[in-house]
Motif scaffolding. Structure first.
Motif, PDB file in Angstrom:
ATOM      1  N   ASP A 198     -17.995  30.125   6.744  1.00  0.00           N
ATOM      2  CA  ASP A 198     -17.622  28.988   7.590  1.00  0.00           C
ATOM      3  C   ASP A 198     -17.235  27.767   6.772  1.00  0.00           C
ATOM      4  N   MET A 199     -16.983  27.962   5.474  1.00  0.00           N
ATOM      5  CA  MET A 199     -16.615  26.886   4.551  1.00  0.00           C
ATOM      6  C   MET A 199     -17.729  25.853   4.394  1.00  0.00           C
ATOM      7  N   LYS A 200     -18.976  26.307   4.507  1.00  0.00           N
ATOM      8  CA  LYS A 200     -20.116  25.449   4.233  1.00  0.00           C
ATOM      9  C   LYS A 200     -20.532  25.637   2.780  1.00  0.00           C
ATOM     10  N   LEU A 201     -20.878  24.531   2.139  1.00  0.00           N
ATOM     11  CA  LEU A 201     -21.198  24.541   0.713  1.00  0.00           C
ATOM     12  C   LEU A 201     -22.462  25.354   0.436  1.00  0.00           C
ATOM     13  N   VAL A 202     -22.408  26.198  -0.604  1.00  0.00           N
ATOM     14  CA  VAL A 202     -23.581  26.971  -1.026  1.00  0.00           C
ATOM     15  C   VAL A 202     -23.729  26.875  -2.544  1.00  0.00           C
ATOM     16  N   ASN A 203     -24.961  26.962  -3.011  1.00  0.00           N
ATOM     17  CA  ASN A 203     -25.228  26.982  -4.443  1.00  0.00           C
ATOM     18  C   ASN A 203     -24.874  28.350  -5.010  1.00  0.00           C
ATOM     19  N   VAL A 204     -24.314  28.380  -6.198  1.00  0.00           N
ATOM     20  CA  VAL A 204     -24.043  29.646  -6.886  1.00  0.00           C
ATOM     21  C   VAL A 204     -24.728  29.599  -8.257  1.00  0.00           C
ATOM     22  N   LEU A 205     -24.089  29.004  -9.259  1.00  0.00           N
ATOM     23  CA  LEU A 205     -24.711  28.888 -10.579  1.00  0.00           C
ATOM     24  C   LEU A 205     -25.523  27.605 -10.730  1.00  0.00           C
ATOM     25  N   ALA A 206     -25.397  26.705  -9.771  1.00  0.00           N
ATOM     26  CA  ALA A 206     -26.237  25.506  -9.736  1.00  0.00           C
ATOM     27  C   ALA A 206     -27.385  25.734  -8.758  1.00  0.00           C
ATOM     28  N   ASP A 207     -28.589  25.379  -9.171  1.00  0.00           N
ATOM     29  CA  ASP A 207     -29.742  25.467  -8.276  1.00  0.00           C
ATOM     30  C   ASP A 207     -29.818  24.262  -7.347  1.00  0.00           C
ATOM     31  N   SER A 208     -29.460  23.087  -7.879  1.00  0.00           N
ATOM     32  CA  SER A 208     -29.544  21.857  -7.095  1.00  0.00           C
ATOM     33  C   SER A 208     -28.746  20.767  -7.807  1.00  0.00           C
ATOM     34  N   TYR A 209     -28.586  19.640  -7.123  1.00  0.00           N
ATOM     35  CA  TYR A 209     -27.924  18.503  -7.763  1.00  0.00           C
ATOM     36  C   TYR A 209     -28.424  17.213  -7.158  1.00  0.00           C
ATOM     37  N   GLU A 210     -28.216  16.124  -7.897  1.00  0.00           N
ATOM     38  CA  GLU A 210     -28.482  14.775  -7.411  1.00  0.00           C
ATOM     39  C   GLU A 210     -27.253  13.925  -7.697  1.00  0.00           C
ATOM     40  N   ALA A 211     -26.899  13.049  -6.755  1.00  0.00           N
ATOM     41  CA  ALA A 211     -25.781  12.129  -6.938  1.00  0.00           C
ATOM     42  C   ALA A 211     -26.312  10.699  -6.936  1.00  0.00           C
ATOM     43  N   SER A 212     -25.767   9.873  -7.804  1.00  0.00           N
ATOM     44  CA  SER A 212     -26.161   8.470  -7.813  1.00  0.00           C
ATOM     45  C   SER A 212     -25.657   7.785  -6.541  1.00  0.00           C
ATOM     46  N   PRO A 213     -26.283   6.705  -6.096  1.00  0.00           N
ATOM     47  CA  PRO A 213     -25.852   6.024  -4.867  1.00  0.00           C
ATOM     48  C   PRO A 213     -24.390   5.581  -4.889  1.00  0.00           C
TER      49      PRO A 213
END
Length: 520
Positions: free
Chosen positions: A75-90
């Motif tokens: 459904d074109m929803k984002l999924v993790n593959v080789l990344a387990d998680s991420y954080e983005a700065s504000p």
């Protein structure tokens, strides 16, 4: 016919189709395969380096070898593959990624933060002249924090960055392989994916076999894939009917009913995010007049277009961004009203219509049918359009390489687009932002609206979804009202799959997913 091929040398089979003999090469000993899936696709592959590919097919097939940090589900929803998680700065400028442990490339090299850095350093170096450079040029630097943590700093806020990392071009290539093969890496793919290369004939088949060291235990579920370019529509359909192929895309619309009736085949039509449109060069008369552009949208019967040309496998475009893309806004479709079109042309000073040219970005049969249909519809409101389906070289020379908006020869231009990042920025900015005039990107309407540009810029500067939705909605409403395009249809993806095959499908952007591919 059973395609469970025993271990034996490659063999050629003659298939008689429409009086012509077609040779289908089936996989055998080269892949040491017990279960081989034969996938018939519509053209040859330009490269096996996704960072240097512009075509969806080459990037889709490269998923055999390669994976990225992220991907998309059905459904074109984002999924993790080789990344387990991420954080983005504000401020959406700094992204920190935690990586999956225990993953190896097909040459035995460890996947880690250093590998991620090597890949992004390569694509962001302009000296490498990779076709996907512009997609990643926002990256200022990539840093290794620890073996399984990587930090990427951007030159400016860009809240759609993670979606870009899910694009099929954003893959991880073995750093050792990049050093070894350098520019020839396009012929020697080495990734973390489920299959590894057996052979590739750039004019023909691509054979891959199961990667024994694949990190996802129990996968892949088959031993090999034979990716078979079959350019002729009739031949591709015939291979499915006889069982010589397990999967075929694209399916010619005119062959769909026949394939649907085959006891060996499942014909599948599913929603896509592939939008078809005709851009109008707003720098040039008469398309500088908004009333003319409105008239053209009223002049085309989109419902009839879907039936006559697409055999019902399309729906009238109901917005600038197709449903299925994040932040898409439903606004239409534009109704068919030739009387209103003629009245608007009269108000604009063209009571007897005008003459113009309509080019197509493609020369395959469906595209030619589209521009012929539009030509006939425009004639009914007094517009005489000379149509031409461009070859690839003509398209590059006449449209994509134009240096000066004032002298650009394009007038009306039939094209299509799918946002393979799954986000509205990539559906709008490359096509309708004022920074995207050719040769940089594909704003072939040469459309410029300061409010739209501002909306797009602000949307990338915030990670607040509510605020982004407001900005993208405003941009889409303004574009829809300005009508720099004739908004035509959203195609469905139509493909054929043998009843013995499962777990393979065409994604909404026209790419492939075969993570769960299996044969009975």
């Amino acid at each position: 016919m059973n395609l469970l091929v025993p271990s034996s040398p490659f063999r050629l089979r003659a298939l008689v189709s429409g009086g012509a003999v077609v040779f289908a090469m089936l996989a055998g000993n080269a892949a040491h395969a017990d279960t081989t899936a034969v996938m018939a696709v519509a053209s040859t592959f330009t490269t096996l380096d996704p960072y240097d590919a512009n075509d969806t097919l080459s990037q889709a097939v490269a998923k055999s070898f390669y994976q990225g940090l992220f991907g998309f589900d059905k459904d074109m929803k984002l999924v993790n593959v080789l990344a387990d998680s991420y954080e983005a700065s504000p401020d959406a400028k700094v992204y920190t990624f935690k990586l999956r442990h225990g993953v190896k490339f097909q040459d035995g090299t460890d996947f880690n933060a250093a590998a991620v850095k090597a890949n992004f350093d390569r694509v962001t170096d302009p000296a490498n002249k990779l076709k996907r450079y512009n997609m990643f040029s926002r990256i200022e630097k990539t840093e290794v924090v620890d073996p399984y943590t990587v930090k990427i700093t951007l030159k400016a806020p860009f809240s759609a960055f993670v979606n870009v990392l899910a694009h099929p071009s954003a893959v991880m290539i073995s750093p050792d392989a990049m050093k070894k093969y350098r520019k020839d890496i396009a012929f020697h793919p080495v990734g973390t994916g489920p299959f590894e290369l057996v052979k590739w004939d750039p004019a023909g088949d691509l054979m891959v076999k199961k990667f024994a060291g694949y990190w996802k235990k129990g996968y892949p579920k088959i031993d090999a894939i034979d990716w078979k370019p079959v350019v002729d529509n009739n031949t591709r359909a015939a291979l499915m009917r006889t069982g010589e192929a397990d999967f075929a895309f694209q399916v010619p619309f005119e062959q769909a009913a026949q394939l649907q009736s085959s006891p060996k085949v499942d014909l599948i039509a599913s929603p896509s995010i592939i939008q078809r449109y005709i851009s109008l060069n707003v720098n040039q008369k008469p398309f500088d007049n908004p009333k003319v552009r409105e008239a053209l949208n009223y002049a085309i019967n989109k419902e009839a277009l879907t039936k006559v040309v697409f055999a019902g496998y399309a729906t009238p475009a109901d917005g600038v961004v197709p449903q299925g893309v994040d932040y898409a806004t439903k606004l239409g479709p534009w109704p068919y009203d030739p009387a209103k079109a003629r009245a608007l042309l009269k108000e604009a000073g063209y009571p007897n219509g005008f003459e113009t040219t309509l080019w197509s970005a493609y020369n395959y049969s469906t595209a030619q049918k589209v521009i012929q249909f539009v030509q006939q519809q425009l004639a009914q409101v007094g517009i005489k359009a000379q149509v031409e389906a461009l070859e690839a070289g003509q398209r590059v020379a006449k449209v994509e390489s134009a240096q000066d908006p004032v002298t650009a020869p394009v007038r009306m231009y039939y094209a299509g687009w799918s946002s393979s990042t799954g986000e509205s920025d990539w559906a709008v900015t490359p096509l309708l932002a004022s920074v995207s005039f050719p040769p940089k990107m594909m704003n072939t309407a040469y459309y410029k609206n300061d409010a739209v540009d501002s909306d797009l810029k602000q949307a990338l500067e915030t990670t607040d979804r509510t605020q982004k939705a407001v900005l993208y909605t405003d941009a889409q409403k303004r574009i829809w009202a300005d009508a720099p395009w004739i908004f035509l249809v959203k195609e469905k993806v139509v493909y054929a799959r043998s009843k013995r095959l499962s777990g393979a499908y065409v994604a909404p952007d026209g790419s492939f997913n075969f993570d769960e591919i299996a044969v009975k």
